[in-house]
Scaffold this motif. Sequence first.
Motif, PDB file in Angstrom:
ATOM      1  N   LEU A 220      56.341 -52.202  -5.142  1.00 46.84           N
ATOM      2  CA  LEU A 220      55.532 -53.354  -4.753  1.00 46.84           C
ATOM      3  C   LEU A 220      54.049 -53.069  -4.964  1.00 46.84           C
ATOM      4  CD1 LEU A 220      55.201 -56.161  -3.482  1.00 46.84           C
ATOM      5  CD2 LEU A 220      55.184 -55.029  -1.242  1.00 46.84           C
ATOM      6  N   LEU A 221      53.596 -51.894  -4.551  1.00 50.11           N
ATOM      7  CA  LEU A 221      52.186 -51.533  -4.735  1.00 50.11           C
ATOM      8  C   LEU A 221      51.828 -51.430  -6.213  1.00 50.11           C
ATOM      9  CD1 LEU A 221      51.703 -48.939  -1.862  1.00 50.11           C
ATOM     10  CD2 LEU A 221      50.957 -51.334  -1.928  1.00 50.11           C
TER      11      LEU A 221
ATOM     12  N   TRP B 147      53.255 -53.175  -8.610  1.00 48.58           N
ATOM     13  CA  TRP B 147      53.223 -54.558  -9.094  1.00 48.58           C
ATOM     14  C   TRP B 147      51.897 -55.215  -8.721  1.00 48.58           C
ATOM     15  CZ3 TRP B 147      53.671 -59.363  -6.360  1.00 48.58           C
ATOM     16  CH2 TRP B 147      53.907 -60.473  -7.184  1.00 48.58           C
ATOM     17  N   ILE B 148      51.444 -55.001  -7.487  1.00 48.16           N
ATOM     18  CA  ILE B 148      50.168 -55.567  -7.041  1.00 48.16           C
ATOM     19  C   ILE B 148      49.015 -54.981  -7.855  1.00 48.16           C
ATOM     20  CG2 ILE B 148      48.525 -55.662  -5.109  1.00 48.16           C
ATOM     21  CD1 ILE B 148      51.033 -55.884  -3.261  1.00 48.16           C
ATOM     22  N   ALA B 149      49.050 -53.694  -8.107  1.00 50.80           N
ATOM     23  CA  ALA B 149      47.999 -53.061  -8.915  1.00 50.80           C
ATOM     24  C   ALA B 149      47.968 -53.658 -10.325  1.00 50.80           C
ATOM     25  CB  ALA B 149      48.221 -51.547  -8.981  1.00 50.80           C
ATOM     26  N   ASN B 150      49.130 -53.913 -10.889  1.00 47.61           N
ATOM     27  CA  ASN B 150      49.188 -54.533 -12.217  1.00 47.61           C
ATOM     28  C   ASN B 150      48.600 -55.936 -12.202  1.00 47.61           C
ATOM     29  OD1 ASN B 150      50.340 -52.354 -13.528  1.00 47.61           O
ATOM     30  ND2 ASN B 150      52.429 -53.076 -13.218  1.00 47.61           N
ATOM     31  N   LEU B 151      48.885 -56.707 -11.160  1.00 43.20           N
ATOM     32  CA  LEU B 151      48.323 -58.051 -11.046  1.00 43.20           C
ATOM     33  C   LEU B 151      46.800 -58.005 -10.954  1.00 43.20           C
ATOM     34  CD1 LEU B 151      50.727 -59.901  -8.574  1.00 43.20           C
ATOM     35  CD2 LEU B 151      50.588 -60.134 -11.057  1.00 43.20           C
ATOM     36  N   ARG B 152      46.291 -57.074 -10.170  1.00 43.54           N
ATOM     37  CA  ARG B 152      44.831 -56.954 -10.030  1.00 43.54           C
ATOM     38  C   ARG B 152      44.186 -56.564 -11.349  1.00 43.54           C
ATOM     39  NH1 ARG B 152      42.765 -53.606  -5.272  1.00 43.54           N
ATOM     40  NH2 ARG B 152      40.900 -54.749  -5.864  1.00 43.54           N
TER      41      ARG B 152
ATOM     42  N   SER C 298      44.180 -59.522 -13.682  1.00 45.52           N
ATOM     43  CA  SER C 298      43.152 -60.465 -13.269  1.00 45.52           C
ATOM     44  C   SER C 298      41.770 -59.982 -13.714  1.00 45.52           C
ATOM     45  CB  SER C 298      43.194 -60.634 -11.747  1.00 45.52           C
ATOM     46  OG  SER C 298      42.174 -61.483 -11.323  1.00 45.52           O
TER      47      SER C 298
ATOM     48  N   TRP D   5      51.734 -64.033 -12.868  1.00 46.67           N
ATOM     49  CA  TRP D   5      53.072 -63.458 -13.014  1.00 46.67           C
ATOM     50  C   TRP D   5      53.586 -63.535 -14.434  1.00 46.67           C
ATOM     51  CZ3 TRP D   5      51.869 -67.641  -9.987  1.00 46.67           C
ATOM     52  CH2 TRP D   5      52.257 -68.885 -10.463  1.00 46.67           C
TER      53      TRP D   5
END
Length: 65
Positions: free
Chosen positions: A20-21, A23-28, A31, A64
């Motif tokens: 999960l972390l 995935w969040i890092a990839n989203l940031r 962005s 996403w």
Amino acid sequence: MTLHALPRTAPSPAHRLRALLGWIANLREQSRQRAALLSLSERELRDIGITRYDAVTEARRPLWR
């Protein structure tokens, strides 16, 4: 020789949290890169071979995707 299949188990909570972390890092990061793309000048965009339309289209895509 006999092969024995190991029972399938669910991922550990620590593994799920790391995933999960990540995935969040990839989203940031995605962005951040899209914002940087929008800040490029016309000349810089030409240098990398894309148009302003391409940059805006990419920046507007949902995170996403």
